[in-house]
Design a protein around this motif. Structure first.
Motif, PDB file in Angstrom:
ATOM      1  N   ASP A   1      41.896  37.604  38.331  1.00  0.00           N
ATOM      2  CA  ASP A   1      41.308  36.594  39.204  1.00  0.00           C
ATOM      3  C   ASP A   1      41.990  35.262  38.897  1.00  0.00           C
ATOM      4  N   THR A   2      42.907  34.849  39.758  1.00  0.00           N
ATOM      5  CA  THR A   2      43.718  33.657  39.519  1.00  0.00           C
ATOM      6  C   THR A   2      42.876  32.392  39.519  1.00  0.00           C
ATOM      7  N   ALA A   3      42.015  32.238  40.516  1.00  0.00           N
ATOM      8  CA  ALA A   3      41.259  30.998  40.689  1.00  0.00           C
ATOM      9  C   ALA A   3      40.261  30.771  39.557  1.00  0.00           C
ATOM     10  N   ARG A   4      39.559  31.821  39.149  1.00  0.00           N
ATOM     11  CA  ARG A   4      38.547  31.672  38.094  1.00  0.00           C
ATOM     12  C   ARG A   4      39.132  31.703  36.697  1.00  0.00           C
ATOM     13  N   GLY A   5      40.355  32.217  36.538  1.00  0.00           N
ATOM     14  CA  GLY A   5      40.866  32.458  35.197  1.00  0.00           C
ATOM     15  C   GLY A   5      40.073  33.571  34.555  1.00  0.00           C
ATOM     16  N   ALA A   6      40.037  34.728  35.214  1.00  0.00           N
ATOM     17  CA  ALA A   6      39.158  35.814  34.786  1.00  0.00           C
ATOM     18  C   ALA A   6      39.816  37.170  35.004  1.00  0.00           C
ATOM     19  N   LEU A   7      39.235  38.186  34.356  1.00  0.00           N
ATOM     20  CA  LEU A   7      39.571  39.581  34.596  1.00  0.00           C
ATOM     21  C   LEU A   7      38.291  40.309  34.969  1.00  0.00           C
ATOM     22  N   TRP A   8      38.354  41.079  36.030  1.00  0.00           N
ATOM     23  CA  TRP A   8      37.231  41.918  36.453  1.00  0.00           C
ATOM     24  C   TRP A   8      37.519  43.360  36.034  1.00  0.00           C
ATOM     25  N   LYS A   9      36.460  44.088  35.678  1.00  0.00           N
ATOM     26  CA  LYS A   9      36.591  45.513  35.389  1.00  0.00           C
ATOM     27  C   LYS A   9      35.714  46.267  36.364  1.00  0.00           C
ATOM     28  N   VAL A  10      36.346  47.111  37.183  1.00  0.00           N
ATOM     29  CA  VAL A  10      35.661  47.836  38.243  1.00  0.00           C
ATOM     30  C   VAL A  10      35.560  49.293  37.846  1.00  0.00           C
ATOM     31  N   ASN A  11      34.332  49.791  37.747  1.00  0.00           N
ATOM     32  CA  ASN A  11      34.102  51.175  37.352  1.00  0.00           C
ATOM     33  C   ASN A  11      34.394  52.094  38.534  1.00  0.00           C
ATOM     34  N   ILE A  12      35.414  52.931  38.382  1.00  0.00           N
ATOM     35  CA  ILE A  12      35.857  53.837  39.437  1.00  0.00           C
ATOM     36  C   ILE A  12      35.465  55.261  39.053  1.00  0.00           C
ATOM     37  N   GLY A  13      34.760  55.955  39.936  1.00  0.00           N
ATOM     38  CA  GLY A  13      34.409  57.347  39.698  1.00  0.00           C
ATOM     39  C   GLY A  13      35.638  58.245  39.749  1.00  0.00           C
ATOM     40  N   PHE A  14      35.476  59.485  39.272  1.00  0.00           N
ATOM     41  CA  PHE A  14      36.613  60.407  39.199  1.00  0.00           C
ATOM     42  C   PHE A  14      37.232  60.643  40.571  1.00  0.00           C
ATOM     43  N   HIS A  15      36.421  60.622  41.613  1.00  0.00           N
ATOM     44  CA  HIS A  15      36.924  60.865  42.970  1.00  0.00           C
ATOM     45  C   HIS A  15      37.253  59.576  43.710  1.00  0.00           C
ATOM     46  N   GLY A  16      37.291  58.457  42.988  1.00  0.00           N
ATOM     47  CA  GLY A  16      37.709  57.201  43.586  1.00  0.00           C
ATOM     48  C   GLY A  16      36.594  56.371  44.172  1.00  0.00           C
ATOM     49  N   ASN A  17      35.343  56.763  43.950  1.00  0.00           N
ATOM     50  CA  ASN A  17      34.212  55.982  44.453  1.00  0.00           C
ATOM     51  C   ASN A  17      33.936  54.798  43.528  1.00  0.00           C
ATOM     52  N   ILE A  18      33.363  53.731  44.067  1.00  0.00           N
ATOM     53  CA  ILE A  18      33.083  52.524  43.297  1.00  0.00           C
ATOM     54  C   ILE A  18      31.688  52.655  42.675  1.00  0.00           C
ATOM     55  N   ARG A  19      31.634  52.631  41.354  1.00  0.00           N
ATOM     56  CA  ARG A  19      30.366  52.726  40.639  1.00  0.00           C
ATOM     57  C   ARG A  19      29.808  51.355  40.261  1.00  0.00           C
ATOM     58  N   SER A  20      30.661  50.358  40.231  1.00  0.00           N
ATOM     59  CA  SER A  20      30.203  49.015  39.888  1.00  0.00           C
ATOM     60  C   SER A  20      29.227  48.507  40.949  1.00  0.00           C
ATOM     61  N   ARG A  21      28.271  47.698  40.497  1.00  0.00           N
ATOM     62  CA  ARG A  21      27.245  47.195  41.408  1.00  0.00           C
ATOM     63  C   ARG A  21      27.843  46.189  42.393  1.00  0.00           C
ATOM     64  N   MET A  22      27.424  46.296  43.636  1.00  0.00           N
ATOM     65  CA  MET A  22      27.888  45.404  44.696  1.00  0.00           C
ATOM     66  C   MET A  22      26.684  44.886  45.470  1.00  0.00           C
ATOM     67  N   GLY A  23      26.904  43.866  46.308  1.00  0.00           N
ATOM     68  CA  GLY A  23      25.882  43.396  47.218  1.00  0.00           C
ATOM     69  C   GLY A  23      24.804  42.533  46.609  1.00  0.00           C
ATOM     70  N   CYS A  24      25.086  41.852  45.507  1.00  0.00           N
ATOM     71  CA  CYS A  24      24.077  41.010  44.858  1.00  0.00           C
ATOM     72  C   CYS A  24      23.842  39.697  45.604  1.00  0.00           C
ATOM     73  N   ASP A  25      24.842  39.243  46.334  1.00  0.00           N
ATOM     74  CA  ASP A  25      24.758  37.955  47.027  1.00  0.00           C
ATOM     75  C   ASP A  25      24.910  38.212  48.521  1.00  0.00           C
ATOM     76  N   THR A  26      23.834  38.014  49.279  1.00  0.00           N
ATOM     77  CA  THR A  26      23.855  38.336  50.704  1.00  0.00           C
ATOM     78  C   THR A  26      24.699  37.380  51.538  1.00  0.00           C
ATOM     79  N   THR A  27      25.219  36.307  50.928  1.00  0.00           N
ATOM     80  CA  THR A  27      26.110  35.410  51.673  1.00  0.00           C
ATOM     81  C   THR A  27      27.535  35.942  51.714  1.00  0.00           C
ATOM     82  N   PHE A  28      27.785  37.051  51.020  1.00  0.00           N
ATOM     83  CA  PHE A  28      29.090  37.711  51.063  1.00  0.00           C
ATOM     84  C   PHE A  28      28.927  39.093  51.698  1.00  0.00           C
TER      85      PHE A  28
END
Length: 401
Positions: free
Chosen positions: A243-270
């Motif tokens: 993440d260039t703007a924040r100066g950060a690294l995100w870690k996204v949990n990917i399931g074996f079949h490529g599904n996203i396990r990380s939580r999403m949708g916490c902010d309804t403005t996005f």
């Protein structure tokens, strides 16, 4: 313009800038006070960089001229020279190719991102092929990485929307998630002006007015909205995103079949597929301007923090963040733009050898970009820089299986 398959001249120049010593980490002691040498310079600008397992680097050139294909070079680390192994096509007769990301699949094909497309070709130094379109519909395609099933993941590196797509073997594109943008789209007027959040600005090209009591903006230049940049998979199959703007690294949990396990949708403005902020592995001032990333076999994440002309290492848990190297400031100008890093963009680790591409963009620590070994608009316009010392931990074999 005919691109010769012959070797293009190169230079070997040594830099002796000293780094801040780095402490030991779980994978062994990090290099202390490393030095860097220029492996090769390039007549055109470069950004992406990848490697095979035979000691070769691959790098695409940029902006060869309107309607002219951009050569992709192979550079052997032990015997460095620029050998053309393929061509990335210009979008049209009046526009220029400007490749960004580069990745190698398990069958030896190279994939290049340019604009909203991904091209691919099988490298051949004898008869360099023109890359064929593999996928389209990826606005701002930038960082690339293969998962264990040979799906290609691509980041949206220019629009600031934080999109990350997955492309399957047939070239089918699916948007998988979004890194949370710096600002949402609330309160937009008819001209599209508004939003809630913040605006990260890079100085320069942005400028401020410094007085004894304030440091307020003097113009609106330098906005940095880029939140999804470099990509790399770890040995658990999870995806690390710079993440260039924040100066950060995100870690996204990917399931074996490529599904996203990380939580999403916490902010309804996005959008609903926007990752929750809990998926940030680490945010740190040393990571400001984070661009390309690469992992070693201990899981350490090596980050090109190019807005600071620095190299930063983060352990696999995000607990330890260490600056291995940063350009020294000139005693007279107080600037850090003379090298060896000149806006370092794309790191690789080949066995125990660290190398990075340099774009020489005129931003932050690298501004003005008239200093150093590569100068715009004069030749050479790019270079690959390598650490002289061997790393204590080997790099991962590519592609990740």
């Amino acid at each position: 313009m005919k691109i010769s398959r012959s070797v293009i001249a190169f230079s070997l120049l040594v830099s002796t800038v000293i780094a801040i010593p780095a402490a030991a980490d779980g994978g062994g002691s990090l290099p202390k006070a490393p030095t860097f040498s220029t492996l090769v310079t390039t007549p055109l600008a470069i950004e992406g960089l990848t490697n095979d397992n035979d000691g070769n680097l691959y790098v695409p050139s940029r902006t060869a001229g309107a309607g002219i294909s951009c050569p992709v070079w192979r550079v052997n680390i032990q015997n460095p020279s620029l050998d053309v192994v393929g061509l990335s096509p210009a979008p049209s007769a009046t526009t220029q190719c400007a490749p960004l990301g580069l990745a190698l699949d398990r069958w030896g094909r190279l994939y290049v991102t340019d604009g909203d497309k991904v091209y691919r070709f099988l490298p051949n130094a004898n008869v360099p092929p023109v890359a064929e379109q593999f996928a389209t519909g990826l606005p701002g395609a930038n960082g690339v990485a293969f998962d264990r099933h040979s799906n290609l993941w691509v980041s949206d590196g220019t629009t600031g929307q934080g999109r990350v797509w997955k492309i399957d073997l047939s070239g089918q594109v699916t948007e998988m998630f979004r890194i949370q943008p710096i600002a949402n789209e609330v309160n937009l007027d008819a001209a599209g002006v508004g939003g809630v959040g913040r605006d990260v600005r890079t100085l320069p090209p942005g400028t401020i007015t410094v007085t004894p009591t304030t440091r307020n903006a003097a113009n609106t230049a330098g906005s940095q909205p880029l939140v999804a940049n470099g990509l790399a998979f770890d040995d658990d199959g999870d995806l690390i995103v710079a993440d260039t703007a924040r100066g950060a690294l995100w870690k996204v949990n990917i399931g074996f079949h490529g599904n996203i396990r990380s939580r999403m949708g916490c902010d309804t403005t996005f959008t609903e597929n926007t990752l929750c902020l809990e998926n940030i592995l680490v945010a740190h001032p040393l990571l400001e301007g984070a661009d390309g990333i690469v992992l070693d076999r201990a899981g350490n994440i090596w980050v090109d923090a190019n807005e600071r002309n620095a190299l930063v290492v983060v352990d696999r848990n995000g607990k330890n963040v260490r600056e291995v190297f940063r350009n020294a400031s000139d005693s007279a100008s107080k600037l850090r733009n003379t090298g060896p890093f000149e806006f370092n963009t794309s790191p690789v680790i080949v066995d125990r050898k660290f190398c990075t591409a340099n774009l020489d963009a005129g931003r932050r620590d690298n501004a003005p970009n008239s200093a150093g070994e590569i100068k715009t608009p004069n030749q050479p316009l790019g270079k690959i820089t390598c650490m002289d010392q061997r790393l204590p931990v080997r790099g991962v074999r590519l592609p990740v299986d």
